[in-house]
Write an enzyme that holds these catalytic residues in place. Sequence first.
Site, PDB file in Angstrom:
ATOM      1  N   GLU A   1      -1.378  -8.620   3.801  1.00  0.00           N
ATOM      2  CA  GLU A   1      -1.127  -9.095   5.164  1.00  0.00           C
ATOM      3  C   GLU A   1      -2.394  -9.565   5.868  1.00  0.00           C
ATOM      4  OE1 GLU A   1      -2.064  -4.708   5.856  1.00  0.00           O
ATOM      5  OE2 GLU A   1      -1.238  -5.977   4.285  1.00  0.00           O
TER       6      GLU A   1
ATOM      7  N   HIS B   1      -3.685  -4.963   0.385  1.00  0.00           N
ATOM      8  CA  HIS B   1      -3.179  -5.346   1.708  1.00  0.00           C
ATOM      9  C   HIS B   1      -3.141  -6.866   1.847  1.00  0.00           C
ATOM     10  CE1 HIS B   1      -2.891  -1.519   4.025  1.00  0.00           C
ATOM     11  NE2 HIS B   1      -3.666  -1.092   3.034  1.00  0.00           N
TER      12      HIS B   1
ATOM     13  N   CYS C   1       0.824  -1.204   0.000  1.00  0.00           N
ATOM     14  CA  CYS C   1       0.000   0.000   0.000  1.00  0.00           C
ATOM     15  C   CYS C   1       0.866   1.266   0.000  1.00  0.00           C
ATOM     16  CB  CYS C   1      -0.999  -0.021   1.143  1.00  0.00           C
ATOM     17  SG  CYS C   1      -2.363   1.154   0.906  1.00  0.00           S
TER      18      CYS C   1
END
Length: 252
Positions: A223, A221, A113
């Site tokens: 993660e 994102h 990001c």
Amino acid sequence: MARPVVGIIGNRHMVNDEYPAQAVGLSNLEAVAQVADALPLMIPAVPDLVDIAHLLDVVDGIVLTGGRPNVHPSHYGHEETEKHGSFDLDRDAVALGLIHACVDRGVPILGICRGFQEFNVAYGGTLHPEIRELPGRMNHRMPTTGALADKFTNRHAVHLTPGGLFARLFGADVIEVNTLHGQGIETPGTRIVIEGHAPDGTPEALHVKGAPNFAMAVQWHPEWQAGIDPVSRPLFQAFGTAMRKDALRRAG
């Protein structure tokens, strides 16, 4: 072989709106530890506290996470406006130099990001302050209502360059991702190769041309729930593999 050590950049944070701190999201720590199979180590985004050369003697890889403040437009020749939002000049000072140092030394580095945008700015590219205002673009910002899991759910496809690094990594030319950003790449920097676009044309995946090791970044994102997501998992696994291969190379 010992687990690789991954430096994860922190973000400026105020505890109870009065106590300055540095913070890293738990999802980033979990993705590095559980999927890349590495030891996460938070790096303070404070230039007076970080010596990049010494840092890269200690870690095996770097993750540049997302963050609410944006890269200051002075780094890419634009004037500051209200649309640019808030800034973290200390993180700018650490992250932009860290990207070049990692690429030059062959230290694996992953951008997420804001980290994706930092890659572009580090190599002379520019950013749009508010991409949802561009003709034909969707709103890529995090939804303002709903549960956290709903905010991080997949919202659009990313079309990858056939045969490129990302398509080979994911084993597909089209993937599904979440989206939680307001800014985006305007013009790519030198050495920045865009390999993925949202359906509205927004750049979503890049790598650094000629980098001797893993130097990849994504606008979404990964993660979030990286251990079970079919796109996030191979990305972090590839990052972990790159670090272990580099450790073997350095060990002779």
